[in-house]
Design a protein around this motif. Sequence first.
Motif, PDB file in Angstrom:
ATOM      1  N   PRO A 144       0.917  -1.460  -0.066  1.00 31.49           N
ATOM      2  CA  PRO A 144      -0.122  -0.242   0.176  1.00 31.49           C
ATOM      3  C   PRO A 144       0.955   1.346  -0.473  1.00 31.49           C
ATOM      4  CG  PRO A 144      -0.089  -1.314   2.746  1.00 31.49           C
ATOM      5  CD  PRO A 144       0.831  -1.586   1.738  1.00 31.49           C
ATOM      6  N   PHE A 145       0.050   2.394  -0.452  1.00 32.03           N
ATOM      7  CA  PHE A 145       1.192   3.641  -0.302  1.00 32.03           C
ATOM      8  C   PHE A 145       1.577   3.811  -1.428  1.00 32.03           C
ATOM      9  CE2 PHE A 145      -0.930   2.665   3.495  1.00 32.03           C
ATOM     10  CZ  PHE A 145      -2.556   3.264   3.387  1.00 32.03           C
ATOM     11  N   ALA A 146       2.526   3.058  -2.761  1.00 35.44           N
ATOM     12  CA  ALA A 146       3.716   3.450  -2.973  1.00 35.44           C
ATOM     13  C   ALA A 146       2.771   4.199  -4.577  1.00 35.44           C
ATOM     14  CB  ALA A 146       3.618   1.662  -3.758  1.00 35.44           C
ATOM     15  N   ASN A 147       4.129   4.914  -4.521  1.00 37.83           N
ATOM     16  CA  ASN A 147       3.655   6.155  -5.201  1.00 37.83           C
ATOM     17  C   ASN A 147       3.868   5.509  -6.903  1.00 37.83           C
ATOM     18  OD1 ASN A 147       3.241   7.713  -3.615  1.00 37.83           O
ATOM     19  ND2 ASN A 147       6.026   7.801  -3.549  1.00 37.83           N
ATOM     20  N   ILE A 148       2.422   6.412  -7.987  1.00 42.05           N
ATOM     21  CA  ILE A 148       2.943   5.442  -9.537  1.00 42.05           C
ATOM     22  C   ILE A 148       2.730   7.390  -9.683  1.00 42.05           C
ATOM     23  CG2 ILE A 148       1.793   5.090 -11.188  1.00 42.05           C
ATOM     24  CD1 ILE A 148       0.880   3.812  -7.731  1.00 42.05           C
ATOM     25  N   VAL A 149       3.421   8.022 -10.769  1.00 42.27           N
ATOM     26  CA  VAL A 149       3.187   8.845 -11.558  1.00 42.27           C
ATOM     27  C   VAL A 149       3.722   8.683 -13.228  1.00 42.27           C
ATOM     28  CG1 VAL A 149       3.634  10.442  -8.956  1.00 42.27           C
ATOM     29  CG2 VAL A 149       5.729  10.094 -10.565  1.00 42.27           C
ATOM     30  N   PHE A 150       3.293  10.131 -13.412  1.00 40.19           N
ATOM     31  CA  PHE A 150       3.669   9.962 -14.976  1.00 40.19           C
ATOM     32  C   PHE A 150       5.286  11.039 -15.224  1.00 40.19           C
ATOM     33  CE2 PHE A 150      -0.421   9.742 -15.796  1.00 40.19           C
ATOM     34  CZ  PHE A 150      -0.952   8.419 -17.263  1.00 40.19           C
ATOM     35  N   PRO A 151       6.317  10.730 -15.332  1.00 43.09           N
ATOM     36  CA  PRO A 151       7.489  11.355 -14.754  1.00 43.09           C
ATOM     37  C   PRO A 151       7.381  12.307 -15.472  1.00 43.09           C
ATOM     38  CG  PRO A 151       7.829   9.314 -16.863  1.00 43.09           C
ATOM     39  CD  PRO A 151       6.921   9.356 -16.148  1.00 43.09           C
ATOM     40  N   GLY A 152       8.385  13.522 -14.970  1.00 43.50           N
ATOM     41  CA  GLY A 152       8.500  14.793 -15.271  1.00 43.50           C
ATOM     42  C   GLY A 152       6.571  15.827 -15.166  1.00 43.50           C
ATOM     43  N   THR A 153       6.470  15.234 -14.192  1.00 40.16           N
ATOM     44  CA  THR A 153       4.718  16.181 -14.484  1.00 40.16           C
ATOM     45  C   THR A 153       4.333  15.410 -12.509  1.00 40.16           C
ATOM     46  OG1 THR A 153       3.023  14.064 -14.645  1.00 40.16           O
ATOM     47  CG2 THR A 153       4.106  14.870 -16.409  1.00 40.16           C
ATOM     48  N   THR A 154       3.499  16.511 -12.026  1.00 33.87           N
ATOM     49  CA  THR A 154       3.203  16.085 -10.976  1.00 33.87           C
ATOM     50  C   THR A 154       2.491  15.010 -11.097  1.00 33.87           C
ATOM     51  OG1 THR A 154       2.078  18.659 -11.261  1.00 33.87           O
ATOM     52  CG2 THR A 154       3.824  18.675 -10.110  1.00 33.87           C
TER      53      THR A 154
END
Length: 855
Positions: free
Chosen positions: A48-58
């Motif tokens: 739980p609570f892992a971070n998933i992001v599009f790189p270079g964005t918020t």
Amino acid sequence: MSQPLRNILRQSLMLLSGLLFLSSSITIAQTTTITGTIIDGPTNKPLPFANIVFPGTTIGTTSDERGGYTLTASGNFTKIVISFIGYKSITKVITPGTSQTVTVKLEPDSQLLNEVVIRSGKRERYRNKNNPAVELIRNVISHKEQNQLGSYAYASYEEYDKLQFSLSSLSTKVADRKIFQKYRFLLNNRDTTTLPGKSLLPVYLEEKLSEHYLRKSPSTDKVIIKGNKRVDFGQYFDSNGLSIYLNRMYSKVDIYANSIFLMTNQFLSPIANSAPMFYQYYLADTLVVGKTKLVGLNFVPRNTTDMLFEGKMYVTLDSNFAVQKINLSVNPRINLNWVRELQIHLQFEQHTDGRYFLSRSDLLADFGVNKTKGGGIFGQRTLSYRNYKTDEPQPAPFYSGQPQVVEATAASQPDEFWQANRHDSLSVAESKVYTNIDSLKRMPSFRRTMEALTFVLAGYKSFGPFEVGPANTFYSFNPVEGFRLRLGGRTTPELSKRYYAETYAAYGFRDQRWKYFLSGTYSINNKSIYQFPQNYIRASFQRDTKIPGQELQFVQEDNFLLSFKRGVNDKWLYNDTWRIDYVHEFENHFSYSIGFKNWQQAPAGSLEFKRIGDADNAPSPTLTTSEFSVEARWAPNEQFFQGKIYRVPIVGRYPVFTLRYTAGIKGLLNGAYNYQSLTGIASKRFWVSPLGYSMVTLQGGYILGQVPFPLLTIHRANQTYAYQLNSYNLMNFLEFVSDHYASISIDHSFNGFFFNKIPLFKRLKWREAVSFKALYGGLRSENDPHTNPSLYQFPVDAQGIPYTYTLGNTPYMEASAGVANVLKFFRIDLVKRLNYLDNPNVSPWGIRARATLDF
């Protein structure tokens, strides 16, 4: 539905409708959607609570307590990055513009942690006993007091408060449509970085810069507002009232408090004294920041449908056991109306003495009628703090006076002030909100739309300085007047903030009588008489009908739906009432009023003023009284739902006390009786998270002197089919009178605590409620017409059977069990009358409904 509740609903619906007007014909743009699960590599357990992001964005999200996630956004994204403290980050290639599943295993990275907590691969049954995570949280709970600013003799800090609302899920194609061409300047001002996967159109922004000074003994919180700036929608919304309403919904979050108020609900804090009974805690990881060792602690509700949070906190492993950082969210299955997503992020920084103080708070909520798709409203409140000082007292006189001081220049601070004093700069989209809304409110098409919404939702048609309404009083009916038409209106602050007038005229086609009302008000402090603090004098005359026992207001508004009543309802009064009232409120929320009333009552319908001792047994035509009154009210820290021309008190956690004294003067302007009465009321809402809340009201009164039954306390009955909190819902009009009485009313809402555990009710999101009311009263022999023939006899029905009674040694009691949140707007109660069942025309059972507005 009560008038205050109608006003709250109208203001809320006007706000919602006004915002959604701009998002008409909204569609969802083509998006990339990634779903999947994040797994702990060594144990194959969800992470739980892992971070998933599009790189270079918020733009990003976090996995839930089951490791699942969904990331959605518009744009040409080809990669996502998955990361978690203590694990190696992973980059995955994705296909833009599609929906796909990406499940990832994260491997531990020993170089990122000074210490790693090894978790067993076998999941054991959760227990509080001998659980190191629970032992840690108990240490946090036991050290709460020392980690709050209130533990210092003196403390001060600077606070920057930013609140913004946006329309969410706007398609980029909306601005290109012909119908919206004139609004292109507004629709093109989008923000795609604040909320992952959402396109936001900011429409409201409020900023405040203030200095706070705290003193422990005597307890004082002095606030000096240095700057205050907000969007102004003009005449359609009261700026102060709108600000109070939104700030109430997005209350400040104190993680060290036992309960956290959000929207209209109380959530139990994960570090509340009783939190280990309702939460499960899991050790996640440890790390060192500077010289301080932190332990990561995940927490989830034992029951995912209760008003509880899930999230992760970091706790210091030192003598403070302080929260250094915490992220809060709610489970999608929680019984929370219209909220698609709710997140709270709190960060704390270490002070020079080693304690941790709040440095930043972010509260984000995304609302929508449909929880999964379509347009909605997104709100965010950001508070940041700096310049903490402790044990540096100000001179003693500094802490006296008003608890909040607004500097004269606060609302007119120039842009240079904000550029120099904002703790964070505005985003590009936020920086344009003030000028965009100024331009919008000057557009004729927007003004026409808002005027139409004002009439439909609030019932008033504005003609600038005067408005006509309310529309729901234009037509009604009752047994005395028959078909009744009414038309009225009032002046607005646009005409004058000093002088106000209000009037109406009505005509009953059965009794063929005109009724009317006229009042004039002078505002002594040159403020709107509907805004706090009030200070005005008012004179009025009213000629109209009323039901005995119902309080005569300045304008007794009719309502078509309330025309429908059960049982016999033919005993009314004609009233001619002259009044003059002076009202004065103070900044500390103490107020008093002084009034004089000359009141002529004449029986209407089958009601008669008849004395047993009259030789000819002829009824008296009228009863005239003249009385002076004084009322004192204290409502500490009270706030209001504020409209342009009304206000409604917000029920908070503080008690409200009212004391009223009235003296009738015989011989003054034909007054027929000398009497005195004293009434006291105390009410308070008690929060018992997560078991909901109770509203408790105590009331008592005593009348001195000999008076006929119209001047006794005619207890508040209700023969409509709407449930009324302040009335006895199965008592008949005029059924009970007293010259001394005491009562208690308890209304408790469990907020779905039990229904959430029943599958069908949980799906319907119903909420349970119960109530109990008891009334003890009596009548002294001097006021009993059976022992004093000179008094009016109690009313009787057509067969001569007594219609009005006194209470005996047993109090009148009724109770109800209700289902709230039906269709998100209604509460339906099954009401049971517990005694006095032998009185005529009694209903022992009844079903009553009322409208509510809860999140």
